[in-house]
Design a protein around this motif. Structure first.
Motif, PDB file in Angstrom:
ATOM      1  N   LYS A  30       3.481  89.458  97.105  1.00 29.44           N
ATOM      2  CA  LYS A  30       4.252  90.160  98.129  1.00 29.44           C
ATOM      3  C   LYS A  30       5.735  89.926  97.867  1.00 29.44           C
ATOM      4  O   LYS A  30       6.226  88.810  97.991  1.00 29.44           O
ATOM      5  CB  LYS A  30       3.870  89.647  99.518  1.00 29.44           C
ATOM      6  N   VAL A  31       6.424  91.013  97.496  1.00 28.44           N
ATOM      7  CA  VAL A  31       7.848  90.909  97.133  1.00 28.44           C
ATOM      8  C   VAL A  31       8.660  91.885  97.977  1.00 28.44           C
ATOM      9  O   VAL A  31       8.128  92.824  98.567  1.00 28.44           O
ATOM     10  CB  VAL A  31       8.066  91.194  95.629  1.00 28.44           C
ATOM     11  N   GLN A  32       9.985  91.647  97.994  1.00 30.28           N
ATOM     12  CA  GLN A  32      10.903  92.517  98.736  1.00 30.28           C
ATOM     13  C   GLN A  32      11.978  93.048  97.796  1.00 30.28           C
ATOM     14  O   GLN A  32      12.709  92.282  97.173  1.00 30.28           O
ATOM     15  CB  GLN A  32      11.567  91.758  99.893  1.00 30.28           C
ATOM     16  N   VAL A  33      12.058  94.383  97.673  1.00 33.56           N
ATOM     17  CA  VAL A  33      13.068  95.046  96.847  1.00 33.56           C
ATOM     18  C   VAL A  33      14.204  95.486  97.757  1.00 33.56           C
ATOM     19  O   VAL A  33      13.959  96.077  98.816  1.00 33.56           O
ATOM     20  CB  VAL A  33      12.464  96.261  96.101  1.00 33.56           C
ATOM     21  N   LYS A  37      16.996 100.681  98.815  1.00 35.43           N
ATOM     22  CA  LYS A  37      16.757 100.312 100.201  1.00 35.43           C
ATOM     23  C   LYS A  37      15.892  99.060 100.244  1.00 35.43           C
ATOM     24  O   LYS A  37      15.178  98.747  99.305  1.00 35.43           O
ATOM     25  CB  LYS A  37      16.069 101.456 100.954  1.00 35.43           C
ATOM     26  N   LYS A  38      15.933  98.357 101.376  1.00 37.49           N
ATOM     27  CA  LYS A  38      15.113  97.163 101.543  1.00 37.49           C
ATOM     28  C   LYS A  38      13.664  97.585 101.840  1.00 37.49           C
ATOM     29  O   LYS A  38      13.389  98.194 102.879  1.00 37.49           O
ATOM     30  CB  LYS A  38      15.663  96.312 102.681  1.00 37.49           C
ATOM     31  N   VAL A  39      12.740  97.267 100.904  1.00 31.94           N
ATOM     32  CA  VAL A  39      11.335  97.680 101.024  1.00 31.94           C
ATOM     33  C   VAL A  39      10.437  96.506 100.656  1.00 31.94           C
ATOM     34  O   VAL A  39      10.688  95.794  99.678  1.00 31.94           O
ATOM     35  CB  VAL A  39      11.024  98.885 100.100  1.00 31.94           C
ATOM     36  N   ASN A  40       9.384  96.295 101.428  1.00 33.45           N
ATOM     37  CA  ASN A  40       8.379  95.273 101.116  1.00 33.45           C
ATOM     38  C   ASN A  40       7.259  95.887 100.276  1.00 33.45           C
ATOM     39  O   ASN A  40       6.709  96.930 100.641  1.00 33.45           O
ATOM     40  CB  ASN A  40       7.788  94.684 102.396  1.00 33.45           C
ATOM     41  N   LEU A  41       6.923  95.249  99.149  1.00 30.92           N
ATOM     42  CA  LEU A  41       5.910  95.772  98.236  1.00 30.92           C
ATOM     43  C   LEU A  41       4.803  94.739  98.010  1.00 30.92           C
ATOM     44  O   LEU A  41       5.051  93.527  98.064  1.00 30.92           O
ATOM     45  CB  LEU A  41       6.547  96.136  96.888  1.00 30.92           C
ATOM     46  N   VAL A  42       3.611  95.242  97.744  1.00 24.43           N
ATOM     47  CA  VAL A  42       2.485  94.397  97.347  1.00 24.43           C
ATOM     48  C   VAL A  42       2.157  94.713  95.895  1.00 24.43           C
ATOM     49  O   VAL A  42       1.732  95.819  95.565  1.00 24.43           O
ATOM     50  CB  VAL A  42       1.251  94.633  98.239  1.00 24.43           C
ATOM     51  N   CYS A  43       2.378  93.748  95.009  1.00 27.15           N
ATOM     52  CA  CYS A  43       2.155  93.955  93.579  1.00 27.15           C
ATOM     53  C   CYS A  43       0.718  93.551  93.203  1.00 27.15           C
ATOM     54  O   CYS A  43       0.176  92.571  93.736  1.00 27.15           O
ATOM     55  CB  CYS A  43       3.165  93.135  92.772  1.00 27.15           C
ATOM     56  N   LYS A  44       0.131  94.298  92.273  1.00 30.03           N
ATOM     57  CA  LYS A  44      -1.268  94.071  91.860  1.00 30.03           C
ATOM     58  C   LYS A  44      -1.330  92.951  90.824  1.00 30.03           C
ATOM     59  O   LYS A  44      -1.329  93.183  89.617  1.00 30.03           O
ATOM     60  CB  LYS A  44      -1.857  95.366  91.301  1.00 30.03           C
ATOM     61  N   LEU A  45      -1.353  91.703  91.337  1.00 32.89           N
ATOM     62  CA  LEU A  45      -1.365  90.525  90.470  1.00 32.89           C
ATOM     63  C   LEU A  45      -2.804  90.198  90.051  1.00 32.89           C
ATOM     64  O   LEU A  45      -3.714  90.159  90.880  1.00 32.89           O
ATOM     65  CB  LEU A  45      -0.748  89.330  91.206  1.00 32.89           C
ATOM     66  N   ASP A  68      -0.731  96.642  86.314  1.00 31.95           N
ATOM     67  CA  ASP A  68       0.046  97.809  85.859  1.00 31.95           C
ATOM     68  C   ASP A  68       1.494  97.383  85.640  1.00 31.95           C
ATOM     69  O   ASP A  68       1.964  96.368  86.165  1.00 31.95           O
ATOM     70  CB  ASP A  68      -0.044  98.963  86.867  1.00 31.95           C
ATOM     71  N   GLY A  69       2.197  98.213  84.856  1.00 30.89           N
ATOM     72  CA  GLY A  69       3.570  97.894  84.480  1.00 30.89           C
ATOM     73  C   GLY A  69       4.558  97.953  85.639  1.00 30.89           C
ATOM     74  O   GLY A  69       5.518  97.182  85.691  1.00 30.89           O
ATOM     75  N   LYS A  70       4.329  98.860  86.619  1.00 31.09           N
ATOM     76  CA  LYS A  70       5.249  98.975  87.756  1.00 31.09           C
ATOM     77  C   LYS A  70       5.232  97.705  88.602  1.00 31.09           C
ATOM     78  O   LYS A  70       6.287  97.223  89.048  1.00 31.09           O
ATOM     79  CB  LYS A  70       4.876 100.180  88.619  1.00 31.09           C
ATOM     80  N   SER A  71       4.033  97.163  88.845  1.00 31.59           N
ATOM     81  CA  SER A  71       3.936  95.923  89.622  1.00 31.59           C
ATOM     82  C   SER A  71       4.673  94.786  88.927  1.00 31.59           C
ATOM     83  O   SER A  71       5.376  93.987  89.558  1.00 31.59           O
ATOM     84  CB  SER A  71       2.465  95.541  89.825  1.00 31.59           C
ATOM     85  N   ALA A  72       4.517  94.693  87.604  1.00 31.31           N
ATOM     86  CA  ALA A  72       5.203  93.649  86.837  1.00 31.31           C
ATOM     87  C   ALA A  72       6.717  93.803  86.920  1.00 31.31           C
ATOM     88  O   ALA A  72       7.456  92.828  87.120  1.00 31.31           O
ATOM     89  CB  ALA A  72       4.739  93.683  85.383  1.00 31.31           C
ATOM     90  N   ALA A  76       9.283  91.157  88.801  1.00 33.97           N
ATOM     91  CA  ALA A  76      10.317  90.501  87.993  1.00 33.97           C
ATOM     92  C   ALA A  76      11.706  90.713  88.599  1.00 33.97           C
ATOM     93  O   ALA A  76      12.505  89.774  88.701  1.00 33.97           O
ATOM     94  CB  ALA A  76      10.265  91.018  86.559  1.00 33.97           C
ATOM     95  N   LYS A  77      11.996  91.957  89.019  1.00 32.10           N
ATOM     96  CA  LYS A  77      13.312  92.258  89.599  1.00 32.10           C
ATOM     97  C   LYS A  77      13.497  91.559  90.948  1.00 32.10           C
ATOM     98  O   LYS A  77      14.576  91.048  91.245  1.00 32.10           O
ATOM     99  CB  LYS A  77      13.469  93.764  89.768  1.00 32.10           C
ATOM    100  N   ALA A  78      12.442  91.538  91.774  1.00 31.71           N
ATOM    101  CA  ALA A  78      12.559  90.971  93.119  1.00 31.71           C
ATOM    102  C   ALA A  78      12.723  89.458  93.094  1.00 31.71           C
ATOM    103  O   ALA A  78      13.429  88.889  93.936  1.00 31.71           O
ATOM    104  CB  ALA A  78      11.338  91.351  93.946  1.00 31.71           C
TER     105      ALA A  78
END
Length: 668
Positions: A30-33, A37-45, A68-72, A76-78
């Protein structure tokens, strides 16, 4: 592309590996970008691996594997730069990015040499031999920059054209599609276009910058011209209505959305361009420049804050918020970057509060209007001495129901002036105060003047008491040092007044809005140029006249001691040279008959001077003494003869026609 390396992970023994993996899984699932804009994301770890050495201690880094590459990429950025605790701050990146460095060749290929483009000299106009100032005017479809030269070119409305957009006209374009604006130090001229803002500078006014912002309506510079802020009031196709730019690189640093309560300029800059602040509904956001990240990663909480502005010289922000739920209104002075409140004041029953920083940052004035009773409003001033220990406050209260119409600081001094009285009648009083010493003192109260605006000379001392709007351009020039009126003039329907940077000249103008100008101003459009004591030098009438602006000058590089030395030596070293130059200009501006009379008077003066030298020659003096002896200076030897001569200067003949009365009989 699906794998992330996590560096700066704590080194722990084998029994804590499982706990550390669990913490990392939570952090990287669970990361925040925050951008755009400020958005909470759930990455497929998928899983987290923690490498260990021979002693079963973790190696200080870990790997996170995603589906998937988008989750990675998002993870990484967050998490890059995010703190796990006080000693550990993550450094993260996708493994595919690190793999690029393996492909770097062993031999360094020398890059091609780039041609150096000579940058314009942005201070070229300061090298003018006559030390003239420039101003820009906007009328019709024309934009023109002029040299101010009221004496040598009095027959040309006291101006000489520097550049009028000739290159743009040749290409079939207009120099600007709206208004223009100078940068604070005069290095750049900003022009407005449908696509954005252009900057122009140098001797030939070449384009030196482009900043794309659709339907832009506002522009603002940082004090040292390093940064630029543009705004389009919600126009354009993208939601970002405010953009902050780096002037040299022409790169956008960050964009913002405009809130409903924003007033331009939205951002207020620190004097050194290091910080910029913005007052929002319940907080003050202070950003570090050029990163445009929040100072300490959080805003300063202030509920219902109304305004925030930086001192012109020191790292202080002045803010105020209104009274709410029996909590009094308050004014805070906050030091940046510590965010420490160094001074605060509290007020009750406040209707409005205005902040006025002294141009040098020496004082801060809080102009308050408070409700004393249901029908009585009291106006007062609280003045903070910013350079004194503990920042003491001077309090001054005006008479009841006597509103403050205008307030103005003396730019280089310790005086200020206030217009107060009845707004409806237009006959207001003007009071001049000084803060010299330790106490506030009234210097002069000028009663019943047609005045609603004040304009100090940049050098101080001279003050214009102006009656704009319904007062029809009544102008009184006042000397604040001697406390005497210099002269009173009028510029009918005047809407705009501005002093030149030297304080020697002032322009008054009648302008109209570029879109839908009022017809009542159309007949009076144009400007007038005056001396600092109110003598009219030029009068230029111009239809569809929108704007006139003096070109600012950078602050003087001389120290106070050097300025005093120059002032002291001015009369002994340079005064005669200036007088000779003024004399030549005066003769050059004379008419033909006046010039002949002036030449005859000069020739007579030269003749008399030569005869006096001949008379006072020692040889001639000795000869006269031998011949006349004691009678040389005897007044009885001289005879005074007065002769009356009559001379006809002119003759006019006028034919007089006698009136004839004709009587017409009535029909009856």
């Amino acid at each position: 592309e699906k794998d992330v390396i996590i560096d700066n992970v704590p080194v722990v023994p084998e029994k804590k590996h499982k706990l550390l993996k669990t913490v990392l899984q939570k952090k990287f699932t669970k990361v925040q970008v925050t951008k755009p804009k400020k958005v909470n994301l759930v990455c497929k770890l998928d899983k987290v691996e923690l490498p260990a050495n021979e002693k079963k201690l973790s190696k200080g880094y870990a790997f996170a594997f995603y589906k998937d590459g988008k989750s990675a990429s998002d993870a990484a950025k967050a998490n890059n730069g995010k703190a796990l605790d006080k000693k550990h701050k993550f450094k993260t990146d996708v493994l595919a990015e690190i793999a690029k460095y393996r492909k770097v060749p062993d031999q360094w290929p020398e890059p091609p040499k780039l041609e150096l483009k000579e940058r314009p000299f942005f201070q070229d106009w300061l090298m003018d031999a006559k030390v003239r100032d420039q101003f820009v005017i906007r009328f019709g479809n024309e934009t023109q920059v002029y040299w101010n030269d009221p004496y040598e070119h009095a027959d040309q409305a006291g101006r000489v054209l520097c550049y009028g957009g000739e290159r743009e006209k040749k290409a079939g374009k207009f120099w600007t599609s709206s208004l223009v604006k100078w940068s604070p130090k005069g290095s750049y001229l900003a022009t407005f276009h449908l696509q954005g803002i252009c900057l122009w500078g140098g001797k030939e006014f070449r384009r030196v910058g482009r900043f794309e912002h659709s339907k832009v309506t506002e522009v603002d510079f940082s004090p040292n011209e390093r940064y630029l802020v543009t705004g389009n009031a919600g126009g354009g196709s993208r939601p970002e209505t405010i953009r902050v730019w780096d002037v040299d690189s022409q790169q956008m640093l960050r964009s913002f959305e405009c809130s409903g309560n924003d007033r331009w300029p939205v951002f207020k800059w620190s004097s050194d361009d290091k910080y910029v602040c913005r007052a929002l509904q319940d907080k003050i956001s202070v950003y570090e420049v050029p990163s445009m990240g929040l100072l300490d990663k959080k805003s300063i909480s202030q509920k219902s804050v109304q305004a925030a502005s930086f001192s012109p010289s020191n790292p202080y922000i002045a803010t105020w918020k209104p009274e709410s739920n029996s909590i009094p209104a308050s004014l805070h002075i906050i030091e940046i970057p510590s965010k420490k409140v160094v001074r605060e004041r509290h007020f009750y029953r406040v209707i409005d509060l205005k902040l006025h920083w002294h141009p040098q940052g020496d004082f801060l004035c809080a102009e308050l209007s408070r409700l004393k009773s249901k029908k009585t409003v009291v106006y007062s001033f609280e003045i903070f001495r910013m350079t004194s220990k503990n920042i003491p406050v001077e309090v001054m209260e005006m008479k009841e129901n006597e509103p403050v119409v205008d307030f103005a600081w003396e730019p280089n001094g310790d005086c200020f002036a206030v217009v107060h009285g009845d707004k409806k009648s237009g006959r207001n009083d003007v009071s001049i105060y000084t803060l010299k010493g330790t106490k506030l003192k009234l210097l002069k109260k000028i009663e019943a003047r047609m005045c609603n605006k004040l304009y100090w000379s940049p050098r101080g001392r001279t003050l214009i008491l102006a009656g704009l709007g319904q007062l029809n351009g009544h102008l009184e020039f006042f000397d604040a040092n001697t406390l005497t009126a210099l002269t009173t003039v009028e510029h009918f329907m005047c809407t705009y007044i501005e002093w030149d940077p030297s304080g020697r000249f002032v322009i008054t103008a009648v302008t109209q809005r570029i879109q839908g100008g009022e017809l009542r101003y159309a007949m009076e459009n144009g400007y007038k140029l005056w001396t600092s004591w109110g003598e009219l030098l030029a009068d230029s009438q111009q239809s569809s006249f929108y704007q006139i602006l003096w070109r600012p000058r950078p602050s003087c590089l001389l120290s106070e001691e050097q300025k005093k030395k120059v002032t002291k030596e001015l009369r002994s070293k340079w005064w005669r040279k200036f007088e000779e130059a003024d004399h030549k200009l005066k003769v050059a501006n004379l008419g033909e008959q006046q010039r002949l009379k002036h030449e005859a008077a000069e020739n007579w003066a030269k003749y008399r001077s030569s005869r006096r030298k001949e008379r006072d020659d020692p040889a001639n003096v000795k000869a006269r003494e031998e011949i006349l002896g004691e009678k040389e200076n005897d007044k009885e030897r001289f005879v005074v003869v007065e002769t009356l001569v009559e001379k006809v200067l002119s003759r006019e003949e006028e034919e007089v026609v006698e009136d004839t009365c004709i009587v017409v009989p009535s029909n009856s």
